[in-house]
Design an enzyme around this catalytic site. Structure first.
Site, short mmCIF file in Angstrom:
data_model
loop_
_atom_site.label_atom_id
_atom_site.label_comp_id
_atom_site.label_asym_id
_atom_site.label_seq_id
_atom_site.Cartn_x
_atom_site.Cartn_y
_atom_site.Cartn_z
N ARG A 1 -5.09 -2.18 9.07
CA ARG A 1 -5.05 -3.64 8.93
C ARG A 1 -5.30 -4.28 10.28
NH1 ARG A 1 -3.31 -6.29 4.42
NH2 ARG A 1 -2.16 -4.49 3.69
N ASP B 1 2.95 -0.41 11.90
CA ASP B 1 2.91 -1.73 12.54
C ASP B 1 4.22 -2.51 12.39
OD1 ASP B 1 2.71 -2.05 9.83
OD2 ASP B 1 1.12 -3.54 9.90
N ASP C 1 0.27 2.23 8.56
CA ASP C 1 -0.21 1.44 9.70
C ASP C 1 0.66 1.54 10.96
OD1 ASP C 1 -2.14 0.61 7.92
OD2 ASP C 1 -1.21 -1.33 7.52
N THR D 1 4.53 2.70 5.44
CA THR D 1 3.15 2.24 5.60
C THR D 1 2.43 3.17 6.57
OG1 THR D 1 1.73 0.54 6.57
CG2 THR D 1 4.00 0.53 7.30
N ALA E 1 15.36 10.87 -1.31
CA ALA E 1 16.53 10.80 -0.43
C ALA E 1 17.49 9.70 -0.88
CB ALA E 1 16.07 10.56 1.01
N GLY F 1 0.83 -1.21 0.00
CA GLY F 1 0.00 0.00 0.00
C GLY F 1 0.86 1.25 0.00
O1 F6P Z 1 -1.25 -1.30 4.77
C1 F6P Z 1 -1.86 -0.11 4.43
C2 F6P Z 1 -3.34 -0.31 4.24
O2 F6P Z 1 -3.92 0.96 3.91
C3 F6P Z 1 -4.09 -0.92 5.43
O3 F6P Z 1 -4.34 0.01 6.45
C4 F6P Z 1 -5.32 -1.47 4.76
O4 F6P Z 1 -5.83 -2.56 5.48
C5 F6P Z 1 -4.79 -1.91 3.41
O5 F6P Z 1 -3.60 -1.20 3.18
C6 F6P Z 1 -5.75 -1.68 2.27
O6 F6P Z 1 -5.17 -2.19 1.12
P1 F6P Z 1 -5.75 -2.01 -0.34
O7 F6P Z 1 -5.49 -0.59 -0.77
O8 F6P Z 1 -4.98 -2.99 -1.16
O9 F6P Z 1 -7.21 -2.30 -0.28
#
Ligand code: F6P
Length: 326
Positions: A175, A133, A131, A129, A25, A14
């Protein structure tokens, strides 16, 4: 010092605001050290298909402020197969790429870890990301921008909630991590947050609605998309409506707006620091590591550790939501 001549850089999984600042950079730091850079389009998918573009100082002009990724991104099933990774390696050899910087999240680093163990090519990663995470960095590139986008959206929802005396259930991304929900819940004065890391959210919300202050004129509940105590915002909304028919309840799913927009100053600086550090790490012989920032210092974390999911949730932060929304 390792003699590296041509670094391949790519974004995968994503997208996240600040990925462009990270690409910039990497390119500029590599040029500074006299190393060539090849941009690989569409992540691992493009690597296997030979989507390579030479990059120079100019190719990353005017991108530090742009959301998305100029190299584009993809999620790639083919790279999960030995054949897919073999194709990718052959393309790298053909294009004389002798090191890689992978910008992405846990899926990206899972691929990088396997690739780095199968083929003799140094790979380092940058945490990209929304997230947040990953282990090995206080914040990931894109998280700060995303939480500010959420706060901006929820503040707007608050205006209409207040006008209509409504309760809003707002679903945010992440996620299987509740870190976006946690911080934005605190920052927007949420009534409650429901996150996968805490199983008491729904019960706490019901208690609050039943026994809490009755003079509130609007209420916001933030639900992380990964929360499975009820099964997502629609199900939480249904349960609330069923149990508390007097509350005028609405649901709002913020969705992909959380991934777009100009990166915040924090994300641009983080991306710039770790991007330059990635080039230096490759020169110093690092491989199979994610380059993050912990307490303001560059930190190197092996991929297998970085993908072990986030740093955990501070229970005091959850308590803060409850304490302050009284
Ligand atoms: O990992 C980033 C993220 O935006 C998550 O928060 C979400 O669950 C996922 O990607 C959504 O993915 P996609 O854009 O493939 O539906």
């Amino acid at each position: 010092m390792t003699q590296i001549k041509n670094i391949g850089v790519f974004t995968s999984g994503g997208d996240a605001p600040g990925m462009n600042a990270a690409i910039r950079a990497v390119v500029r730091a590599a040029m500074y050290y006299g190393i060539e850079v090849t941009g690989i389009r569409r992540g691992y998918d493009g690597m296997g298909k030979g989507e390579f573009v030479p990059m120079n100082r100019k190719s990353v002009s005017n991108i530090i402020q742009r959301g998305g990724t100029i190299l584009k991104t993809a999620r790639c099933d083919n790279f999960r197969t030995p054949e897919g990774r073999k194709n990718a390696y052959e393309q790298l050899v053909k294009n004389k790429v002798d090191a890689l910087v992978a910008i992405g999240g846990d899926g990206t680093f899972t691929g990088a870890k396997v690739f780095g163990s199968e083929y003799d090519i140094p790979v380092v990663g940058l945490p990209g990301t929304i997230d947040n995470d990953l282990v090995g960095t206080d914040f990931t590139i894109g998280y700060d921008t995303a939480i500010n986008t959420v706060v901006d959206a929820v503040d707007k929802i608050r205006d209409t909630a207040e006008s209509h005396d409504r309760l809003f259930i707002v679903e945010v991304m992440g996620r299987d991590s509740g870190l976006i929900a946690l911080r934005t819940g605190i920052a927007t004065g949420a009534e409650a947050i429901l996150i996968p890391e805490s199983k008491t959210g729904l019960e706490g919300l019901f208690n609050r609605l039943e026994f809490g202050r009755k003079d509130k004129t609007s209420r916001i509940v933030i639900v992380a998309e990964g929360d499975d105590t009820a099964g997502g915002a629609f199900e939480v909304g249904r349960l609330v409506q069923e149990k508390f028919p007097n509350y005028d309840t609405r649901i709002s799913i913020l969705g992909h707006i959380q991934r777009g927009g100009a990166p915040s100053c924090m994300d641009r600086v983080l991306a710039s620091r770790v991007g330059a550090a990635a080039v230096e790490a490759l020169r110093d012989g690092h491989r199979n590591e994610m380059i993050g920032l912990i307490n303001g210092e560059i930190a190197y974390t092996p991929f297998e550790h970085a993908i072990k999911h986030h740093q955990g949730i501070d229970p005091n932060m959850i308590k803060l939501v409850e304490m302050l929304s009284m």
